[in-house]
Motif scaffolding. Structure first.
Motif, mmCIF file in Angstrom:
data_model
loop_
_atom_site.group_PDB
_atom_site.id
_atom_site.type_symbol
_atom_site.label_atom_id
_atom_site.label_comp_id
_atom_site.label_asym_id
_atom_site.label_seq_id
_atom_site.Cartn_x
_atom_site.Cartn_y
_atom_site.Cartn_z
ATOM 1 N N VAL A 43 -2.004 -22.893 17.342
ATOM 2 C CA VAL A 43 -2.070 -22.381 18.040
ATOM 3 C C VAL A 43 -3.862 -22.794 18.918
ATOM 4 C CG1 VAL A 43 -2.760 -19.725 20.009
ATOM 5 C CG2 VAL A 43 -0.581 -20.703 18.335
ATOM 6 N N ALA A 44 -4.248 -22.442 17.559
ATOM 7 C CA ALA A 44 -5.948 -23.090 17.084
ATOM 8 C C ALA A 44 -6.587 -22.557 18.822
ATOM 9 C CB ALA A 44 -5.882 -25.027 17.175
ATOM 10 N N GLY A 45 -6.234 -21.243 18.916
ATOM 11 C CA GLY A 45 -7.009 -20.004 20.007
ATOM 12 C C GLY A 45 -6.997 -20.457 21.337
ATOM 13 N N ARG A 46 -6.084 -21.465 21.500
ATOM 14 C CA ARG A 46 -5.618 -21.261 23.299
ATOM 15 C C ARG A 46 -4.866 -20.751 23.880
ATOM 16 N NH1 ARG A 46 -2.376 -26.797 22.088
ATOM 17 N NH2 ARG A 46 -1.944 -25.947 19.895
ATOM 18 N N THR A 47 -4.644 -19.591 22.828
ATOM 19 C CA THR A 47 -4.090 -18.555 23.201
ATOM 20 C C THR A 47 -4.475 -16.932 22.159
ATOM 21 O OG1 THR A 47 -2.199 -16.960 24.879
ATOM 22 C CG2 THR A 47 -1.606 -17.954 22.494
ATOM 23 N N LEU A 48 -3.680 -16.177 22.776
ATOM 24 C CA LEU A 48 -4.075 -14.640 21.684
ATOM 25 C C LEU A 48 -2.892 -14.912 21.154
ATOM 26 C CD1 LEU A 48 -5.389 -11.763 23.827
ATOM 27 C CD2 LEU A 48 -6.791 -12.958 21.925
ATOM 28 N N THR A 49 -3.181 -14.015 19.039
ATOM 29 C CA THR A 49 -1.688 -14.248 17.911
ATOM 30 C C THR A 49 -1.859 -13.199 17.856
ATOM 31 O OG1 THR A 49 -3.071 -15.016 16.986
ATOM 32 C CG2 THR A 49 -2.346 -16.462 17.143
ATOM 33 N N SER A 50 -0.981 -12.427 17.542
ATOM 34 C CA SER A 50 -0.593 -10.807 17.130
ATOM 35 C C SER A 50 0.845 -11.015 15.722
ATOM 36 C CB SER A 50 -0.285 -10.046 17.862
ATOM 37 O OG SER A 50 0.779 -9.925 18.431
ATOM 38 N N ALA A 51 0.868 -9.968 15.137
ATOM 39 C CA ALA A 51 1.540 -10.307 14.116
ATOM 40 C C ALA A 51 1.846 -8.495 13.309
ATOM 41 C CB ALA A 51 2.139 -11.273 12.463
ATOM 42 N N THR A 52 3.044 -8.377 13.068
ATOM 43 C CA THR A 52 3.485 -7.018 12.792
ATOM 44 C C THR A 52 3.019 -7.183 11.208
ATOM 45 O OG1 THR A 52 5.583 -7.444 12.210
ATOM 46 C CG2 THR A 52 5.621 -7.032 14.200
ATOM 47 N N ALA A 53 3.129 -5.979 10.873
ATOM 48 C CA ALA A 53 2.950 -5.633 9.743
ATOM 49 C C ALA A 53 4.082 -5.147 8.908
ATOM 50 C CB ALA A 53 1.746 -4.790 8.871
ATOM 51 N N GLY A 54 5.181 -4.657 9.080
ATOM 52 C CA GLY A 54 6.434 -4.418 8.941
ATOM 53 C C GLY A 54 6.926 -3.607 8.975
ATOM 54 N N ASN A 55 8.390 -2.633 8.932
ATOM 55 C CA ASN A 55 8.935 -1.344 8.899
ATOM 56 C C ASN A 55 8.314 -0.967 7.369
ATOM 57 O OD1 ASN A 55 10.024 -2.270 11.207
ATOM 58 N ND2 ASN A 55 10.885 -4.050 10.033
ATOM 59 N N ILE A 56 7.291 0.034 7.981
ATOM 60 C CA ILE A 56 6.604 0.563 6.580
ATOM 61 C C ILE A 56 7.127 1.752 7.278
ATOM 62 C CG2 ILE A 56 4.708 0.783 5.066
ATOM 63 C CD1 ILE A 56 4.184 -1.809 5.882
ATOM 64 N N GLU A 57 7.371 2.693 5.889
ATOM 65 C CA GLU A 57 7.124 4.755 6.321
ATOM 66 C C GLU A 57 5.476 4.980 6.237
ATOM 67 O OE1 GLU A 57 10.551 6.943 6.243
ATOM 68 O OE2 GLU A 57 11.225 5.491 5.927
ATOM 69 N N PRO A 58 5.471 6.321 6.698
ATOM 70 C CA PRO A 58 3.641 6.241 7.090
ATOM 71 C C PRO A 58 3.350 6.344 5.684
ATOM 72 C CG PRO A 58 5.664 8.269 7.703
ATOM 73 C CD PRO A 58 6.502 6.767 6.727
ATOM 74 N N ASP A 59 2.698 5.389 4.937
ATOM 75 C CA ASP A 59 1.735 5.944 3.586
ATOM 76 C C ASP A 59 0.969 4.702 3.736
ATOM 77 O OD1 ASP A 59 1.630 4.711 1.053
ATOM 78 O OD2 ASP A 59 2.083 6.090 0.308
ATOM 79 N N ALA A 60 -0.493 5.621 3.868
ATOM 80 C CA ALA A 60 -1.971 5.146 4.172
ATOM 81 C C ALA A 60 -1.782 3.573 3.213
ATOM 82 C CB ALA A 60 -2.453 5.464 4.079
ATOM 83 N N GLU A 61 -1.755 3.825 2.333
ATOM 84 C CA GLU A 61 -1.999 2.571 0.922
ATOM 85 C C GLU A 61 -1.323 1.444 1.352
ATOM 86 O OE1 GLU A 61 -2.429 1.789 -3.571
ATOM 87 O OE2 GLU A 61 -1.505 4.101 -2.806
ATOM 88 N N ALA A 62 0.310 1.523 1.299
ATOM 89 C CA ALA A 62 1.428 0.899 1.763
ATOM 90 C C ALA A 62 1.182 0.146 2.970
ATOM 91 C CB ALA A 62 2.917 1.081 1.928
ATOM 92 N N VAL A 63 0.590 0.845 4.301
ATOM 93 C CA VAL A 63 0.624 0.044 5.050
ATOM 94 C C VAL A 63 -1.148 -0.439 5.643
ATOM 95 C CG1 VAL A 63 -0.005 0.403 7.736
ATOM 96 C CG2 VAL A 63 1.787 2.106 6.923
ATOM 97 N N GLN A 64 -1.987 0.186 4.516
ATOM 98 C CA GLN A 64 -2.913 -0.857 4.686
ATOM 99 C C GLN A 64 -2.953 -2.057 4.183
ATOM 100 O OE1 GLN A 64 -5.611 0.035 6.192
ATOM 101 N NE2 GLN A 64 -7.129 -1.557 6.181
ATOM 102 N N ALA A 65 -2.028 -1.975 3.215
ATOM 103 C CA ALA A 65 -2.089 -3.533 2.130
ATOM 104 C C ALA A 65 -1.040 -4.526 3.122
ATOM 105 C CB ALA A 65 -1.555 -2.853 0.860
ATOM 106 N N ALA A 66 -0.659 -3.883 3.328
ATOM 107 C CA ALA A 66 0.748 -4.745 4.672
ATOM 108 C C ALA A 66 -0.785 -5.286 5.831
ATOM 109 C CB ALA A 66 1.879 -4.035 5.391
ATOM 110 N N MET A 67 -0.915 -4.255 6.587
ATOM 111 C CA MET A 67 -1.890 -5.071 7.432
ATOM 112 C C MET A 67 -3.151 -6.267 6.605
ATOM 113 S SD MET A 67 -2.088 -1.505 9.129
ATOM 114 C CE MET A 67 -3.262 -2.364 10.731
ATOM 115 N N GLN A 68 -3.703 -5.578 5.974
ATOM 116 C CA GLN A 68 -4.757 -7.001 5.374
ATOM 117 C C GLN A 68 -4.372 -8.280 4.990
ATOM 118 O OE1 GLN A 68 -6.557 -4.276 1.910
ATOM 119 N NE2 GLN A 68 -7.761 -3.799 3.202
ATOM 120 N N SER A 69 -2.687 -8.150 4.677
ATOM 121 C CA SER A 69 -2.594 -9.475 3.961
ATOM 122 C C SER A 69 -2.032 -9.984 5.640
ATOM 123 C CB SER A 69 -0.578 -9.485 2.988
ATOM 124 O OG SER A 69 -0.137 -10.226 3.106
ATOM 125 N N ILE A 70 -1.365 -9.841 6.664
ATOM 126 C CA ILE A 70 -1.343 -9.977 7.532
ATOM 127 C C ILE A 70 -2.078 -10.033 8.327
ATOM 128 C CG2 ILE A 70 -0.704 -10.356 9.960
ATOM 129 C CD1 ILE A 70 1.388 -9.849 7.771
#
Length: 235
Positions: free
Chosen positions: A47-74
């Motif tokens: 895409v190289a900046g030609r439009t915006l991009t997003s990505a999901t972090a996964g179907n994760i139960e509400p645990d801050a440590e797990a969600v934060q790690a998944a978001m950082q990976s993405i």
């Protein structure tokens, strides 16, 4: 218009159609199935900046440590936005208590150079004041989707008044606001009148309108045209 894609071939199709936001996720894995980081990086590079991009972090139960790690990976893939789902604990077994979601939001921290979008699920009975909790957690946007992909669209599980209040609450908090959830062409005009920042699509862009099937260029162009027409009328 947000279009969800699962690989580089699908990203080529939606970029050619002029979509505003290319969203990367694995539709065969529920509402927010995450793709491998290398696939996301490949699409971001293309895409190289030609439009915006997003990505999901996964179907994760509400645990801050797990969600934060998944978001950082993405976030490390270079996308513009990372999406995190606000799933109540044990939601697949009927859990609808949002206390753990609020605690999770309070334990998340910003990502360096990447914006964050929280995803609420209309079919999991989210309280509207969860929008305030998202804003207080420093997120950049909030959207509403459907978690249970059983053929019901967003307007099937959320009233017009609820959706209008959701959009109004997001705007009052200065949050980017999106609506998605098995949307079809017939939903575009009425939802556009609510004035969200974007509408999100997957199934309507696929062969047989089945979200796990491959995207079709004709369907993408048709939906893109319908979104543009509805925006013109709303203006």
């Amino acid at each position: 218009m947000l279009a969800s894609v699962r690989d580089l071939d699908e990203a080529r199709i939606v970029l050619d159609a002029g979509v505003d936001l290319i969203d990367l996720k694995q539709p065969a894995d529920g509402a927010l199935g995450a793709l491998p980081p290398e696939v996301i990086s490949e699409v971001v590079g293309f895409v190289a900046g030609r439009t915006l991009t997003s990505a999901t972090a996964g179907n994760i139960e509400p645990d801050a440590e797990a969600v934060q790690a998944a978001m950082q990976s993405i976030a490390a893939t270079g996308v513009d936005y990372v999406k995190a789902g606000l799933f109540p604990a044990a939601w697949q077994q009927g859990g609808r208590d949002y206390a753990a979601v609020r605690a999770c939001l309070g334990g998340l921290v910003p990502l360096n150079g990447v914006r964050r979008i929280a995803v609420m699920f209309a079919d999991l009975a989210p309280p509207l004041d969860l929008v305030d909790a998202v804003a207080e957690a420093g997120f950049d946007g909030v959207m509403v989707d459907t978690a249970l992909k059983t053929g019901h669209s967003l307007p099937d599980v959320a009233t017009d008044d609820w959706l209008a209040a959701f959009v109004g609450g997001a705007r009052a908090r200065g949050l980017l606001c999106g609506l998605a959830g098995s949307l079809r062409e017939g939903h575009i005009a009425p939802l556009t009148r609510l004035a969200p920042d974007y509408l999100g699509f997957r199934g309507a862009l696929c062969a047989g309108q089945a979200r796990a099937h491959a995207l079709g260029a004709d369907a993408v162009r048709r939906v893109r045209g319908a979104v543009q027409a509805a925006q013109h009328l709303a203006a």
